[in-house]
Design a protein around this motif. Sequence first.
Motif, short mmCIF file in Angstrom:
data_model
loop_
_atom_site.label_atom_id
_atom_site.label_comp_id
_atom_site.label_asym_id
_atom_site.label_seq_id
_atom_site.Cartn_x
_atom_site.Cartn_y
_atom_site.Cartn_z
N ASP A 99 -11.33 3.87 2.47
CA ASP A 99 -10.16 3.00 2.52
C ASP A 99 -10.23 2.16 3.79
O ASP A 99 -10.98 2.47 4.73
N TYR A 100 -9.39 1.11 3.82
CA TYR A 100 -9.31 0.30 5.04
C TYR A 100 -7.95 -0.37 5.08
O TYR A 100 -7.43 -0.80 4.04
N PRO A 101 -7.32 -0.44 6.27
CA PRO A 101 -6.00 -1.07 6.37
C PRO A 101 -6.09 -2.58 6.17
O PRO A 101 -6.95 -3.25 6.76
N LEU A 102 -5.19 -3.12 5.36
CA LEU A 102 -5.12 -4.57 5.13
C LEU A 102 -4.00 -5.20 5.95
O LEU A 102 -3.85 -6.41 5.95
N ALA A 103 -3.22 -4.36 6.63
CA ALA A 103 -2.09 -4.82 7.43
C ALA A 103 -2.20 -4.26 8.83
O ALA A 103 -2.97 -3.32 9.09
N ALA A 271 -4.16 -11.13 -0.61
CA ALA A 271 -2.98 -11.63 -1.34
C ALA A 271 -2.24 -10.51 -2.05
O ALA A 271 -1.14 -10.74 -2.58
N SER A 272 -2.80 -9.31 -2.06
CA SER A 272 -2.19 -8.20 -2.79
C SER A 272 -0.88 -7.74 -2.16
O SER A 272 -0.03 -7.15 -2.83
N GLY A 273 -0.73 -7.96 -0.86
CA GLY A 273 0.47 -7.51 -0.16
C GLY A 273 0.49 -6.02 0.10
O GLY A 273 1.51 -5.48 0.56
N LYS A 274 -0.61 -5.34 -0.16
CA LYS A 274 -0.69 -3.89 0.03
C LYS A 274 -1.06 -3.56 1.48
O LYS A 274 -1.61 -4.39 2.21
N LEU A 275 -0.79 -2.32 1.87
CA LEU A 275 -1.11 -1.88 3.23
C LEU A 275 -2.56 -1.46 3.38
O LEU A 275 -3.15 -1.61 4.46
N PHE A 276 -3.16 -0.91 2.30
CA PHE A 276 -4.51 -0.38 2.36
C PHE A 276 -5.30 -0.84 1.13
O PHE A 276 -4.71 -1.07 0.07
N GLY A 277 -6.60 -0.95 1.30
CA GLY A 277 -7.48 -1.28 0.19
C GLY A 277 -8.45 -0.15 -0.06
O GLY A 277 -8.81 0.60 0.86
N ARG A 278 -8.88 -0.03 -1.33
CA ARG A 278 -9.84 0.99 -1.72
C ARG A 278 -10.67 0.42 -2.87
O ARG A 278 -10.10 0.00 -3.87
N ILE A 292 -10.75 -9.21 7.59
CA ILE A 292 -9.52 -8.43 7.35
C ILE A 292 -8.81 -8.13 8.67
O ILE A 292 -7.59 -8.30 8.79
N ASP A 293 -9.58 -7.70 9.67
CA ASP A 293 -8.99 -7.40 10.97
C ASP A 293 -8.32 -8.63 11.57
O ASP A 293 -7.20 -8.55 12.11
#
Length: 298
Positions: A99-103, A271-278, A292-293
């Motif tokens: 996983d990785y934070p998108l926010a 653009a997903s508005g999510k906190l994390f991606g997987r 992303i960072d």
Amino acid sequence: MKLAYIIIAHHNFPQFRRLVERLNKPGVSFIFRISGNCQEGIFEQVQQAYGSEANVRFAKRQSIYWGNFSIVRAMINSIAALVKSGFDYEYAIALSGQDYPLASHDEICATIAAGNGKQFLEYFNTDTMESDDAHRYLSHHLWLKNHHWWYPHTNQKSWITRIYNAIVGLILPERRTLPHGYAGFKGSFWWHLTPDCIEYLDSFLKSSKGKDFIRYFTYTYHAAEFFFHTILLNSPYKDQIINQDNHYAVWFTETGHPKTFTLDDYETIMASGKLFGRKFELNGSTELFDKIDAAAEN
């Protein structure tokens, strides 16, 4: 907001380290659960890098095999380690090492704080499931590491499996029933839970009723999709759950695996508005992570 991250990982130490460094802010603590059959040297690298950090604890290790109960066992051990740690936190967040934070940290805290102390867990009632999915938790599944047998076998076109079903059917019922009359629920394995909910799960899983659930789900397929959902949606927390895991993922139904994002997916991910991606794979290139960072921190 004080956060405790549970990270279940098995490979790619540079990616694991990058994930941890992005998340490691004041008030953040970690439970690391590194698989017993991880990539060679990973556990030693993680232990050397973080073993002496005051905000890090390690959960009990065992091997993880895709599809069986082992990943649920890994989370049970991680929950126990978090309870034992004595960490002061307001939410526990479960992540995989891919996983990785998108926010940003502040955005993560603000989104979760808006939940007003409720639990974040994606779920749906298994009454709405297709028969193939119901087979995963109502049929009998036997595992030996990553070797898998089940009854009733779903390939009814083969005379061998018809004979197999007939013979095994003399011993086992065709369908099982969830323990203690619980209704079944399914959803994402990755959640955000409050300390009292974490402690509830830890106590429940050590009780005789919890042991019945562990015994039942040990003989299911993809138990991770059902286990915590079924417990919590039949618990005192059932009316305190927000049906959301704040993850963005794209799933391939043919394989049961999420898509591994590339640089081409950047715009869609953000653009997903999510906190994390997987999920992500570092593979020597940092460009996607760098973008992303930069977006998350600006």
